[in-house]
Design an enzyme around this catalytic site. Structure first.
Site, PDB file in Angstrom:
ATOM      1  N   GLY A 145       0.968  -1.297   0.029  1.00 45.75           N
ATOM      2  CA  GLY A 145       0.069  -0.199  -0.028  1.00 45.75           C
ATOM      3  C   GLY A 145       0.769   1.076  -0.005  1.00 45.75           C
ATOM      4  O   GLY A 145       0.222   2.313  -0.002  1.00 45.75           O
ATOM      5  N   TYR A 150      10.850 -12.694 -12.724  1.00 48.06           N
ATOM      6  CA  TYR A 150       9.736 -11.836 -12.474  1.00 48.06           C
ATOM      7  C   TYR A 150       8.658 -12.535 -13.444  1.00 48.06           C
ATOM      8  O   TYR A 150       7.472 -12.740 -12.704  1.00 48.06           O
ATOM      9  CB  TYR A 150       9.725 -10.516 -12.736  1.00 48.06           C
TER      10      TYR A 150
HETATM   11  P1  NAP Z   1       6.543  -0.382  -5.650  1.00 46.05           P
HETATM   12  O1  NAP Z   1       6.360   0.924  -5.867  1.00 46.05           O
HETATM   13  O2  NAP Z   1       8.067  -0.922  -5.847  1.00 46.05           O
HETATM   14  O3  NAP Z   1       6.016  -0.919  -4.429  1.00 46.05           O
HETATM   15  C1  NAP Z   1       6.198  -2.245  -3.724  1.00 46.05           C
HETATM   16  C2  NAP Z   1       5.301  -2.277  -2.603  1.00 46.05           C
HETATM   17  O4  NAP Z   1       5.266  -3.615  -2.201  1.00 46.05           O
HETATM   18  C3  NAP Z   1       5.695  -1.448  -1.330  1.00 46.05           C
HETATM   19  O5  NAP Z   1       4.469  -0.969  -0.756  1.00 46.05           O
HETATM   20  C4  NAP Z   1       6.542  -2.299  -0.385  1.00 46.05           C
HETATM   21  O6  NAP Z   1       6.659  -1.963   0.985  1.00 46.05           O
HETATM   22  C5  NAP Z   1       5.963  -3.953  -0.790  1.00 46.05           C
HETATM   23  N1  NAP Z   1       6.625  -4.881  -0.625  1.00 46.05           N
HETATM   24  C6  NAP Z   1       7.709  -5.304  -1.131  1.00 46.05           C
HETATM   25  N2  NAP Z   1       8.300  -6.324  -0.882  1.00 46.05           N
HETATM   26  C7  NAP Z   1       7.313  -6.744   0.533  1.00 46.05           C
HETATM   27  C8  NAP Z   1       7.568  -7.850   1.129  1.00 46.05           C
HETATM   28  N3  NAP Z   1       8.438  -8.781   1.285  1.00 46.05           N
HETATM   29  N4  NAP Z   1       6.652  -7.518   2.454  1.00 46.05           N
HETATM   30  C9  NAP Z   1       5.694  -6.715   2.315  1.00 46.05           C
HETATM   31  N5  NAP Z   1       5.651  -5.631   1.517  1.00 46.05           N
HETATM   32  C10 NAP Z   1       6.537  -5.963   0.520  1.00 46.05           C
HETATM   33  O7  NAP Z   1       5.623  -1.206  -6.486  1.00 46.05           O
HETATM   34  P2  NAP Z   1       4.600  -0.730  -7.701  1.00 46.05           P
HETATM   35  O8  NAP Z   1       4.958  -0.157  -8.910  1.00 46.05           O
HETATM   36  O9  NAP Z   1       3.307  -0.174  -6.781  1.00 46.05           O
HETATM   37  O10 NAP Z   1       3.629  -2.112  -8.084  1.00 46.05           O
HETATM   38  C11 NAP Z   1       2.403  -2.847  -7.720  1.00 46.05           C
HETATM   39  C12 NAP Z   1       1.994  -3.913  -8.391  1.00 46.05           C
HETATM   40  O11 NAP Z   1       2.128  -3.801  -9.515  1.00 46.05           O
HETATM   41  C13 NAP Z   1       3.247  -5.082  -8.323  1.00 46.05           C
HETATM   42  O12 NAP Z   1       2.456  -6.280  -8.257  1.00 46.05           O
HETATM   43  C14 NAP Z   1       3.769  -5.191  -9.522  1.00 46.05           C
HETATM   44  O13 NAP Z   1       4.359  -6.325  -9.744  1.00 46.05           O
HETATM   45  C15 NAP Z   1       2.840  -4.645 -10.457  1.00 46.05           C
HETATM   46  N6  NAP Z   1       3.171  -3.959 -11.898  1.00 46.05           N
HETATM   47  C16 NAP Z   1       3.949  -2.509 -11.369  1.00 46.05           C
HETATM   48  C17 NAP Z   1       4.493  -2.109 -12.902  1.00 46.05           C
HETATM   49  C18 NAP Z   1       5.155  -0.761 -12.699  1.00 46.05           C
HETATM   50  O14 NAP Z   1       5.567  -0.447 -14.068  1.00 46.05           O
HETATM   51  N7  NAP Z   1       5.602  -0.100 -11.661  1.00 46.05           N
HETATM   52  C19 NAP Z   1       3.797  -2.511 -13.813  1.00 46.05           C
HETATM   53  C20 NAP Z   1       3.189  -3.669 -14.193  1.00 46.05           C
HETATM   54  C21 NAP Z   1       2.711  -4.321 -12.930  1.00 46.05           C
HETATM   55  P3  NAP Z   1       7.858  -0.893   1.106  1.00 46.05           P
HETATM   56  O15 NAP Z   1       7.233   0.509   0.765  1.00 46.05           O
HETATM   57  O16 NAP Z   1       7.740  -0.976   2.927  1.00 46.05           O
HETATM   58  O17 NAP Z   1       9.048  -1.166   0.819  1.00 46.05           O
END
Ligand code: NAP
Ligand code: GDP
Length: 346
Positions: free
Chosen positions: A31, A164
């Site tokens: 979140g 991934y």
């Molecule tokens: P992000 O900004 O890197 O955030 C990752 C989140 O996951 C953070 O809240 C982090 O917590 C939490 N997290 C990571 N490892 C964890 C663990 N071991 N235990 C508990 N929490 C953990 O990622 P995002 O870009 O928002 O991505 C969200 C989703 O969208 C993911 O499933 C990703 O695969 C998908 N997605 C992303 C993209 C993109 O371009 N970014 C594209 C397609 C799909 P902390 O803040 O405490 O580190």
């Protein structure tokens, strides 16, 4: 939206029930990330338009500080404490092309562990609905375009991010299997490349838009060239995090199928990395030279996705233009430079 002090989680205050409906406790894993913050922004926006819009919803946004979802016991404790009725599962090890090329084992293992723990707990704790997040980068490298929901497993993913990709593909498989065997209401969405405020602006480990914004910012500060990695020719579709968030909230409330759903802008909105770099330079009023470092990888050339299923189900949705979304993101980064996330996993 008011917030309670449910430390360390960020808890959105619950109000009275409406329409006699049961209260929904909606837990968002990850979140605090790009998409999680997007959901928080989308809820604020929705509440400004209609203050009664989530009176029967309590939103709980988790960060890794609430527990490590790679650990089964810690995951179980979170579910025991929060008792979610609904889950949006975003938490993942996430990174751009260059992090994915370097840490394939970690991207596979960490995501498999997180997803296995979260999905099993959603089954055990009788969560009424789970929406998980896939990505268009998990699709086969060699497949007929455009990508559609049926094509996820029709061939091997691009080698650059296969750790991934295989981990994320298993989420689609498991959503169906839990639905078939245990009657769980598990589904998944498939976004294209995402960008927006609160992204990880790491130059080494992040995605292309936050990486380029950070590099352009430094080039402007230091009077140096703005260097784009690769040829700039690859094509991508970009979705603004608040748009994606609104679509994920809609998915949670209104999409009732275990079949995945692509959440993307139109195919015609595909744009080259070079063009995006120039839009960022313009938005940041960078007057220096933009150069391309072709010693660096281009990754997958393109992965155009069709949003026909989405627009058929939700025809009234309007996407934020890339120009507007970039302007908002650039402004946010400039104003929040000292606290923006810039760390890689190195
Ligand atoms: P992000 O900004 O890197 O955030 C990752 C989140 O996951 C953070 O809240 C982090 O917590 C939490 N997290 C990571 N490892 C964890 C663990 N071991 N235990 C508990 N929490 C953990 O990622 P995002 O870009 O928002 O991505 C969200 C989703 O969208 C993911 O499933 C990703 O695969 C998908 N997605 C992303 C993209 C993109 O371009 N970014 C594209 C397609 C799909 P902390 O803040 O405490 O580190
Ligand atoms: P992908 O869409 O999964 O490949 O991931 P990215 O968001 O990392 O985008 C990668 C594309 O952007 C490739 O064509 C890279 O060559 C190009 N690119 C150009 N400059 C950068 C940069 O600074 N960071 C990243 N991550 N990619 C860049």
């Amino acid at each position: 939206m008011e917030e309670t002090n449910g430390s360390p989680s960020k808890m959105m205050k619950k109000d009275e029930e409406i329409n006699g409906n049961d209260k929904h406790i909606i837990m968002v894993t990850g979140g605090t990330g790009l998409v999680g913050k997007g959901i928080q922004m989308a809820l604020e926006k929705e509440k400004k338009i209609n203050p009664n819009s989530h009176l029967n919803e309590e939103w709980v946004f988790l960060s890794s500080k609430d527990g490590d979802l790679r650990n089964a016991q810690e995951t179980k404790k979170i579910f025991e404490r929060v008792k979610p009725t609904h889950v949006i599962h975003l938490a993942a090890r996430v990174g751009g092309l260059f992090a994915n090329m370097k840490y394939k084992v970690e991207f596979f293992r960490e995501n498999v562990m997180i997803n296995d723990n979260v999905m099993e707990c959603c089954k055990d704790f009788k969560v009424k609905k789970l929406v998980s997040c896939l990505s268009t980068c998990i699709y086969p490298d060699k497949v007929e375009y455009p990508l559609t929901e049926e094509k996820i497993h029709l061939g091997a993913p691009h080698t650059s991010n296969e750790g991934y990709a295989y981990a994320k593909r298993l989420v689609e498989v498991l959503s169906r299997l839990y639905s078939e065997e245990y009657g769980c209401n598990f589904t998944s969405v498939i976004p294209t490349n995402i960008y927006g405020c609160h992204d990880n602006f790491s130059i080494d480990g992040g995605h292309v838009i936050p990486g380029l914004i950070h590099k352009c910012y430094l080039a402007k500060q230091n009077n140096t060239n703005f260097t784009i990695w690769g040829s700039g020719k690859p094509l991508r579709q970009f979705i603004y995090n608040v748009d994606l968030a609104e679509l994920m909230i809609w998915t949670l409330r209104s999409y009732n199928s275990s079949e995945p759903l692509i959440l993307s802008v139109a195919e015609e909105d595909e744009i080259s990395i070079g063009e995006v770099a120039h839009m960022i330079a313009e938005s940041m009023e960078f007057k220096g030279e933009v150069i391309f470092d072709t010693t660096k990888s281009d990754g997958q050339f393109r992965k155009p996705a069709s949003n026909k299923k989405l627009t058929g189900l939700h025809p009234e949705f309007k996407f934020t233009s890339l120009k507007e979304g970039l302007a908002t993101t650039v402004k946010w980064f400039e104003e929040n430079y000292s606290k923006a996330r810039t760390q890689s996993h190195d």
